[in-house]
Scaffold this motif. Structure first.
Motif, PDB file in Angstrom:
ATOM      1  N   ASP A  92       0.805  -1.213   0.000  1.00  0.00           N
ATOM      2  CA  ASP A  92       0.000   0.000   0.000  1.00  0.00           C
ATOM      3  C   ASP A  92       0.848   1.277   0.000  1.00  0.00           C
ATOM      4  N   ALA A 225      -1.535   3.542   3.916  1.00  0.00           N
ATOM      5  CA  ALA A 225      -2.766   3.741   3.142  1.00  0.00           C
ATOM      6  C   ALA A 225      -3.974   3.706   4.071  1.00  0.00           C
ATOM      7  N   ASP A 226      -3.877   2.933   5.154  1.00  0.00           N
ATOM      8  CA  ASP A 226      -4.955   2.949   6.143  1.00  0.00           C
ATOM      9  C   ASP A 226      -5.025   4.311   6.820  1.00  0.00           C
ATOM     10  N   LEU A 228      -4.395   7.028   5.211  1.00  0.00           N
ATOM     11  CA  LEU A 228      -5.076   7.888   4.235  1.00  0.00           C
ATOM     12  C   LEU A 228      -6.593   7.686   4.326  1.00  0.00           C
ATOM     13  N   VAL A 229      -7.023   6.435   4.536  1.00  0.00           N
ATOM     14  CA  VAL A 229      -8.452   6.176   4.730  1.00  0.00           C
ATOM     15  C   VAL A 229      -8.939   6.958   5.949  1.00  0.00           C
ATOM     16  N   GLN A 232      -9.151  10.603   5.114  1.00  0.00           N
ATOM     17  CA  GLN A 232     -10.294  10.945   4.262  1.00  0.00           C
ATOM     18  C   GLN A 232     -11.616  10.805   5.004  1.00  0.00           C
ATOM     19  N   GLN A 233     -11.632   9.995   6.056  1.00  0.00           N
ATOM     20  CA  GLN A 233     -12.852   9.858   6.858  1.00  0.00           C
ATOM     21  C   GLN A 233     -12.873  10.850   8.020  1.00  0.00           C
ATOM     22  N   GLU A 235     -10.951  11.022  10.487  1.00  0.00           N
ATOM     23  CA  GLU A 235     -10.636  10.445  11.792  1.00  0.00           C
ATOM     24  C   GLU A 235      -9.309  10.985  12.315  1.00  0.00           C
ATOM     25  N   ALA A 251      -0.718  11.851  -3.942  1.00  0.00           N
ATOM     26  CA  ALA A 251      -1.068  11.616  -5.344  1.00  0.00           C
ATOM     27  C   ALA A 251      -2.445  10.986  -5.478  1.00  0.00           C
ATOM     28  N   GLN A 252      -2.929  10.395  -4.396  1.00  0.00           N
ATOM     29  CA  GLN A 252      -4.236   9.745  -4.461  1.00  0.00           C
ATOM     30  C   GLN A 252      -5.350  10.620  -3.915  1.00  0.00           C
TER      31      GLN A 252
ATOM     32  N   LEU B 167      -6.262   3.938  -7.950  1.00  0.00           N
ATOM     33  CA  LEU B 167      -5.584   4.389  -6.740  1.00  0.00           C
ATOM     34  C   LEU B 167      -5.481   3.236  -5.739  1.00  0.00           C
ATOM     35  N   PRO B 168      -4.271   2.935  -5.303  1.00  0.00           N
ATOM     36  CA  PRO B 168      -4.112   1.786  -4.404  1.00  0.00           C
ATOM     37  C   PRO B 168      -4.833   1.948  -3.073  1.00  0.00           C
ATOM     38  N   VAL B 169      -5.204   3.172  -2.694  1.00  0.00           N
ATOM     39  CA  VAL B 169      -5.891   3.352  -1.420  1.00  0.00           C
ATOM     40  C   VAL B 169      -7.228   2.604  -1.421  1.00  0.00           C
ATOM     41  N   SER B 172      -7.099  -0.329   0.687  1.00  0.00           N
ATOM     42  CA  SER B 172      -7.211  -0.069   2.123  1.00  0.00           C
ATOM     43  C   SER B 172      -8.650   0.191   2.533  1.00  0.00           C
ATOM     44  N   TYR B 173      -9.413   0.845   1.638  1.00  0.00           N
ATOM     45  CA  TYR B 173     -10.837   1.023   1.930  1.00  0.00           C
ATOM     46  C   TYR B 173     -11.514  -0.335   2.031  1.00  0.00           C
TER      47      TYR B 173
END
Lengths: 320, 444
Positions: A92, A225-226, A228-229, A232-233, A235, A251-252, B167-169, B172-173
């Motif tokens: 990730d 990446a977690d 990033l989740v 985005q949420q 948290e 970039a994402q 997107l690789p994220v 993770s989602y």
């Protein structure tokens, strides 16, 4: 995605070149990420312990054996007899080792480092098995019941870890920064006191957040990446880790930007079990050759070309 | 003697020491010493037992009926719905993981399957909410699921949107969604399932209404006994051997006893059949289907995680596998007819699926990840697994039908008893009064 990656990279470049000069998305001509240049460690946090000379590894022993003809009794021979190299990494970390959603393959700068070792052993870079390991398992992975041969996973060579594993010579120089929302005024970790800042569990980044003088609240997730989740949420307010990883995250997400001076130096090395020093020497020999013949530069350009022209690869240092 | 006076008379005078002369109890005791007094006491006892028998017969039948209806219309459907929620969530999780494994653009079939799962889960959740009392663990589970499922769906939607953009994220989602499903939603569905199963067990108790039935038996025996005693007393103290109204009352009481016995015994036997051939195999097969779905989910998630072989003894697949084997064995032993055929076919498909799983693991562990993924999401493996869950589904439907059949049969006759019980008991009272009043009038 490419365009967005470029924007995010531009943000990184501006913040690198201009320090805290703001968040304009216009890249400066000639700015360079220059990861091998000594980064300014103007950020807060305890200075890293360098008493063990973490950048120094074991010196290669003579010329490389021919691919497919590893000397008997060496660990390289064990790998050759098995028929594949087992690489421990993550899936990730965009640009370093992430899963390509279109093909399902795991690829990136770190994966290519592993593939180059596989090529040196077998003459075929595809003779590699990728095993995803948690950030907090990176040290144990090389000596586990089902060990991996090599860990290439944006892993900082530091004195603490040198106690448990061997590191190869440094193959990349990163430094810790902060990723915040594009609307945020924060210019670095110093402005994030009391705010939630995410990092992967077991990473040096997490320790650096916890040690920051502005006292942000560190939040651990399984991987970046977690984080990033979680970002985005809503948290967490920010993510802090190596600039290289942050660029991949930004970039994402077009609403994220990378800010701040480098808080720390994070020299990446490949981790190898201390049970077979000859393999560490072999890996260093491969790195030495690839630095000299331009392979490192090509790999850099393939994955990190958006950061600007490839810098000189980090110079090898040896402890013996 | 009017009934108003009768009502004042305590039916069972307790052993009170020397009641004051002139008091109610003194007068009741005094009645024993005269012939009309004794007759009055017997009539009182007959009327009291008659009325109570009628009342209890009605209540027993009504309670058994309410219990049976609750079992058939609420508890058992709730169990089925809880299973639907649980298995739909497990299947959605597995499907999402497989779509991810497949890489590239999600196969349309998997998307449809995932959407169907989510639909089934939300529909079942809404109807389960109606069948659940507003307090207790089941209600809490329903509340948690109602808020959790939309959150899960949103995470999967984000994963898809990110995946589509490369997107690789997105991965993770997906793993966040999967974690939510496995750590929170599925355990809540399990709580709901278990509490529904307990409610079914309790429902059988309610439907049997054992306390009411026992009381009814005691009252019927008491009524019959009093009738006999009265008749023996009358034939001894008068010249008439038989008192026709009392004889008819005895016959009516016997008829009532017989009807009650037939209806309640029939109900109990059908309830036993419903439990043995319906509820028990339904719970067993439902669990088997959940474990099977989890097996495939674990298989897919192991590949998604790419973390190599799980530590021996810590492999969730093995735990699931043991539970599934146990339930399939149990279900196979008790089943008959179409359910048996389906369970046997399920066992065969299970073996094929197990073999496929072993091949997938062997490929992955020898470094041939791509081939392992191909085998895991490939057509033959999917067909084998769908056949397995299809067999379990068929067996489940068959057992559900058996349950409905038995419960309908168990409810039969209870309505009749609810009406007939009180009516016959009233008839007994009327006959007893008629039969004894003639004798009492002789003493005026």
């Amino acid at each position: 995605m490419r365009a967005r990656a470029a924007t995010a990279v531009a943000v990184l470049l501006v913040s690198l070149a201009g320090g805290c000069s703001g968040d304009s998305s216009r890249p400066r001509a000639g700015a360079s990420a220059a990861p091998s240049a000594p980064p300014a460690t103007s950020g807060p946090g305890a200075p890293a312990d360098t008493s063990c000379k973490p950048r120094a590894s074991l010196r290669p022993a003579g010329p490389l054996p021919k691919p497919g003809a590893m000397p008997a009794g060496t660990y390289m021979r064990t790998i050759q007899d098995r028929g594949r190299l087992i690489l421990g990494t993550s899936q990730d970390t965009l640009l370093f080792s992430s899963r390509n959603p279109f093909t399902g393959a795991i690829e990136g700068f770190d994966v290519d480092m592993g593939r180059q070792i596989a090529a040196a052993i077998f003459g075929d870079p595809d003779k590699i098995q990728i095993r995803v390991i948690g950030y907090d398992d990176r040290v144990e992975a090389v000596d586990a019941a089902e060990p991996v041969d090599l860990v290439a996973d944006t892993m900082t060579a530091n004195c603490d870890r040198w106690g448990d594993v061997d590191f190869s010579t440094i193959y990349y120089d990163a430094g810790q920064k902060v990723l915040v929302s594009s609307t945020s005024d924060a210019r670095g970790i110093g402005d994030l006191g009391g705010r939630k800042v995410c990092a992967a569990q077991g990473s040096t980044s997490y320790d650096n957040i916890a040690a920051a003088a502005s006292r942000p609240v560190p939040v651990a997730r399984a991987g970046f990446a977690d984080c990033l989740v979680a970002f985005q949420q809503n948290e967490v307010d920010a993510i802090s880790t190596d600039d290289t990883i942050l660029v991949g995250l930004a970039a994402q997400d077009p609403y994220a930007k990378v800010v701040g001076p480098r808080m720390s130096q994070e020299p990446y090395g490949m981790a190898i079990s201390q049970k077979h020093h000859e393999f560490t020497r072999f890996v260093n020999a491969v790195l030495e050759r690839n630095r000299a013949n331009g392979t490192w530069k090509k790999t850099y350009e393939r994955w990190l070309g958006d950061l600007g022209p490839a810098p000189r690869p980090p110079a090898a240092q040896y402890r013996d | 003697m009017s009934t108003a006076q009768l009502d004042r008379v305590a039916p069972v005078p307790g052993p009170v020491a020397d009641p004051a002369p002139g008091g109610l109890l003194w007068r009741v005791r005094a009645l024993r010493h005269t012939s009309p007094g004794r007759l009055q006491l017997l009539l009182t006892a007959l009327l009291v037992f008659g009325v109570l028998t009628g009342l209890v017969a009605g209540l027993t039948a009504a309670s058994a009926r309410a219990g049976t209806d609750d079992l058939g219309d609420r508890a058992q459907p709730l169990l089925v719905e809880a299973e639907t929620i649980y298995s739909a969530l497990a299947d959605a999780d597995t499907t999402a993981a497989q779509a991810f494994l497949a890489g590239g653009l999600e196969p349309a079939e998997l998307t449809r399957r995932y959407e169907g799962d989510l639909d089934r889960a939300t529909t079942a959740l809404m109807s389960a909410a109606r069948r659940t009392p507003p307090e207790g663990p089941a209600a809490e589970a329903i509340r948690a699921l109602s808020s959790g499922i939309p959150r899960y769906a949103a995470l999967v939607a984000s994963a898809r949107a990110n995946n589509r953009q490369g997107l690789p994220v997105g991965a993770s989602y997906l793993s966040t969604a999967s974690q939510l499903s496995r750590d929170s939603l599925q355990p809540q569905a399990q709580v709901l399932f278990r509490s529904a199963r307990d409610e079914v067990d309790e429902g059988y108790g309610g439907a049997r209404s054992s306390w009411w039935s026992a009381l009814l038996v005691i009252l019927l025996v008491a009524l019959l006994g009093t009738l006999l005693v009265t008749q023996v007393h009358l034939s001894r103290s008068t010249r008439r051997t038989f008192n026709v109204p009392l004889l008819v009352a005895t016959a009516v009481t016997l008829a009532l006893t017989l009807t009650t016995a037939v209806v309640l015994a029939g109900q109990r036997s059908h309830l036993t059949d419903a439990a043995r051939d319906g509820s028990a195999p339904v719970a067993l097969l439902a669990e088997a289907r959940i474990y099977a779905l989890r097996e495939r989910g674990d298989d897919a998630l192991t590949l998604v995680a790419r973390q190599g072989p799980p530590e021996p003894g810590k492999d969730p697949y093995e735990v699931n596998s043991r539970e599934l084997t146990r339930r399939l064995d149990q279900a196979g032993r008790g089943a008959a007819g179409p359910a048996r055929t389906a369970v046997e076919s399920a066992a065969r498909n299970r073996r094929d699926w197990e073999n496929a799983h072993k091949r997938i693991r062997a490929l992955d562990e020898s470094g041939r990840y791509d081939e392992a993924v191909k085998l895991a999401v490939g057509e033959p493996t999917t067909r084998t697994f769908t056949a397995l869950t299809g067999d379990l589904g068929r067996a489940l439907e068959d057992r559900k039908a058996a349950f409905t059949r038995e419960i309908d049969a168990a409810g039969r006759g209870l309505g009749l008893l609810t009406v007939l019980g009180p009516l016959l008991a009233l008839a007994v009272c009327a006959l007893a009064a008629t039969g004894l009043r003639a004798r009492l009038e002789e003493y005026r």
